[in-house]
Design a protein around this motif. Sequence first.
Motif, PDB file in Angstrom:
ATOM      1  N   ARG A  57       0.864  -1.190   0.000  1.00  0.00           N
ATOM      2  CA  ARG A  57       0.000   0.000   0.000  1.00  0.00           C
ATOM      3  C   ARG A  57       0.896   1.233   0.000  1.00  0.00           C
ATOM      4  O   ARG A  57       2.000   1.183   0.538  1.00  0.00           O
ATOM      5  CB  ARG A  57      -0.806  -0.063   1.303  1.00  0.00           C
ATOM      6  N   ASP A 102       2.304   4.936   1.144  1.00  0.00           N
ATOM      7  CA  ASP A 102       2.361   5.603   2.447  1.00  0.00           C
ATOM      8  C   ASP A 102       2.246   7.122   2.320  1.00  0.00           C
ATOM      9  O   ASP A 102       2.357   7.851   3.287  1.00  0.00           O
ATOM     10  CB  ASP A 102       3.628   5.208   3.226  1.00  0.00           C
ATOM     11  N   THR A 160      12.246  -6.488   8.520  1.00  0.00           N
ATOM     12  CA  THR A 160      11.202  -5.700   9.173  1.00  0.00           C
ATOM     13  C   THR A 160      11.280  -4.228   8.750  1.00  0.00           C
ATOM     14  O   THR A 160      11.152  -3.318   9.554  1.00  0.00           O
ATOM     15  CB  THR A 160      11.290  -5.838  10.712  1.00  0.00           C
ATOM     16  N   THR A 187       9.531  -1.537   5.729  1.00  0.00           N
ATOM     17  CA  THR A 187       8.100  -1.302   5.466  1.00  0.00           C
ATOM     18  C   THR A 187       7.436  -2.496   4.776  1.00  0.00           C
ATOM     19  O   THR A 187       6.293  -2.837   5.091  1.00  0.00           O
ATOM     20  CB  THR A 187       7.908  -0.026   4.625  1.00  0.00           C
ATOM     21  N   SER A 188       8.134  -3.135   3.836  1.00  0.00           N
ATOM     22  CA  SER A 188       7.513  -4.280   3.148  1.00  0.00           C
ATOM     23  C   SER A 188       7.155  -5.363   4.157  1.00  0.00           C
ATOM     24  O   SER A 188       6.051  -5.919   4.132  1.00  0.00           O
ATOM     25  CB  SER A 188       8.451  -4.850   2.079  1.00  0.00           C
ATOM     26  N   ARG A 233      16.494  -8.120  12.156  1.00  0.00           N
ATOM     27  CA  ARG A 233      17.889  -7.718  12.401  1.00  0.00           C
ATOM     28  C   ARG A 233      17.930  -6.331  13.019  1.00  0.00           C
ATOM     29  O   ARG A 233      18.695  -6.095  13.954  1.00  0.00           O
ATOM     30  CB  ARG A 233      18.664  -7.732  11.075  1.00  0.00           C
ATOM     31  N   THR A 234      17.103  -5.420  12.505  1.00  0.00           N
ATOM     32  CA  THR A 234      17.047  -4.061  13.063  1.00  0.00           C
ATOM     33  C   THR A 234      15.580  -3.682  13.241  1.00  0.00           C
ATOM     34  O   THR A 234      14.813  -3.733  12.276  1.00  0.00           O
ATOM     35  CB  THR A 234      17.695  -3.049  12.083  1.00  0.00           C
ATOM     36  N   LYS A 291      15.909   5.882   9.152  1.00  0.00           N
ATOM     37  CA  LYS A 291      15.384   5.105   8.022  1.00  0.00           C
ATOM     38  C   LYS A 291      14.010   5.683   7.725  1.00  0.00           C
ATOM     39  O   LYS A 291      13.376   6.242   8.628  1.00  0.00           O
ATOM     40  CB  LYS A 291      15.180   3.635   8.414  1.00  0.00           C
TER      41      LYS A 291
END
Length: 570
Positions: free
Chosen positions: A63, A65, A193, A195-196, A216-217, A336
């Motif tokens: 979607r 943003d 982890t 946005t996707s 991982r982050t 990020k």
Amino acid sequence: MHDSAKLESAKGMEQVDVVIVGAGIAGLYATYRLRKLGLSVRVYEAGSGVGGTWFWNRYPGARCDIESMEYSYQFSEELQQEWVWSERYAAQPEVLSYLNHVADRFDLRSDIVFYTKVLSAKMDNASGLWVIKTNRGNRIEAQFCIMATGAVSSPRIPDITGLDRFDGEVFHTAKWPKKEVSFTGKNVGIIGTGTSGIQCIPIIAKDAEHLTVFQRTANYYVPIRNYPLDAESQAKIKIDYRAFRQRNQQMPYGYSAGDPMNKGSALDRTPEEQDAEYEWRWQQGGFYFLAAFEDLLRNPKSNATAADFLCRKIRSIVDDPETSEMLCPKIAFGCKRLSMGTDYYETFNRPNVSLVDISDNPITEFTTNSLRAGGGNHQLDCVVFATGFFDMVDALRRIDIRGRSGKRLSDRWEGNRNPTMYLGMVIPDFPNLFVVSGPGSPSITSNMVQSIEQNVDWIAECIDYVRSKNLHQVEAKPEAEKQWADQVDRLAAGTLYHACNSRYVGDSTNNGSRYFMPYLGYPDYVNRCNEVAANGYSGFNMSCRSAVELRSRSERTDGKPGQQQKLQRA
Ligand code: FAD
Ligand code: NAP
């Protein structure tokens, strides 16, 4: 195909005025815009349809943003008046059908060759034309070449030992199959982890027998707060869509959620006032949070107040304290691109979802039916890579692009040299080659549809200038590129954008150095591009055809690259 595109060159090769690579939002608009100038255009697209990002990223939950009313073209008043969005943030199928509508409405498909990858683009110095070759044997000459290959278009699957022996199904969010994928009754693993990942995790969790998320982050997340768009709210914008767009262009990232941006520091407010501001923005959803205080990405102490608020939110939503601590980001807020979605943190309260922290104990290998990671062995029937993309210029690196000197574009960016471009669009030694959303443009920090239209308009006007003045080639000067890159550095220096590894920061696997790629400062960027054009294209050399031919002849006689001829602008 337009009749004008059926010309043949002396070498028996097809010839057009402009070749465009890519048929995403940028390639489609460039096709429309250049045709309007009366130019013949050929587009090559690797996929079987238009849409780029929205063609490839079909994962559940994908979607936009940026709000739909803004994440859309503004070049045609009729188009923006007639299209009706169904949601505040459109889902992938709706964005894709919009882009298909645009392609049909403006008859763009007739110039697009699908399922065809451009392999090389080489400057032929004798003719001063680009020679483009594809994986399907096409050979075509063009005076201009526009790389609309995307800044987020080259999917990264990490090189994990044993992936080839894993018997389960393997997906990447950006290579999602067109057919429906069922996770019912399956043990699913998701790696990533960003946005996707954040968008698809809540949806896959509802289907899967068990979902294991490998993190991982931890990134910062706010709810997107999507809702159906009613006719009334759309009509309010459509009464004066142009004014709405113009207002957004003045915002720091080119979208309305940049307003209201609180002037001053979070530190000027009491903790209660900070919380009230953050809570309002959390309830608004989306990028409003980023504009809470203007120094959030400059002052670490101010930044920490936003981070603290968001961690308290996580702890209030996620039941298991160990999981909520793992979900609390350890990086600076906003370094990020802020992630947003629906029910992300709530999903970790489901009994069939577990979170594995792989920051200290990374993934080691796949076996035939499991993934060893985070110090454990996790049985999986399928794995979803939500591992993102190679850096902003990877799609360009994959094409053998050679300029006047015969040197490869990708070699220009090896060693200690970073991928820099004057204005984020043009590169010395590569005359008449333009890149949309390149490093040095706001690109991935902004509302990209708006940035793309601005880039394409600027490129079209530059091409029009060259042709109307009877010139043949336009090429960025090395010193202009250097000064621009320094300015990109200066704007990012002292911000917290540098504080973590992200898509904004150059891929450290390239040369080990860290460099910031986008131009920070949206309206300022547009003004600077306009100034360059208004000053008769300052920072460029322009050559007429005879000068290009003369240079080529002298190169052939000396065997050395000739001096770039600088002509008085007509
Ligand atoms: P792309 O859409 O990436 O298109 C490039 C095209 O070039 C592709 O179709 C590719 O197949 C083709 N191509 C590449 N190399 C070759 C070659 N050698 N030969 C032939 N064809 C080639 N940005 C926002 O501002 N807001 C959002 O909400 C937003 N959502 C996003 C959601 C996802 C899942 C992703 C991945 C990105 C999102 N972005 C968003 C960024 C998005 O990439 C841009 O908004 C925009 O769609 C880019 O359009 P483009 O035409 O420049 O590039
Ligand atoms: P991303 O933001 O780069 O996230 C990739 C994730 O995969 C990160 O969590 C990363 O961890 C992890 N990862 C990568 N390699 C790994 C490895 N070897 N082992 C373990 N984990 C690994 O990618 P993305 O989520 O696809 O987003 C890409 C871009 O598209 C972003 O700019 C994003 O904003 C945009 N996007 C936008 C939308 C939207 O607007 N609606 C939707 C999706 C994507 P590290 O952080 O540790 O590297």
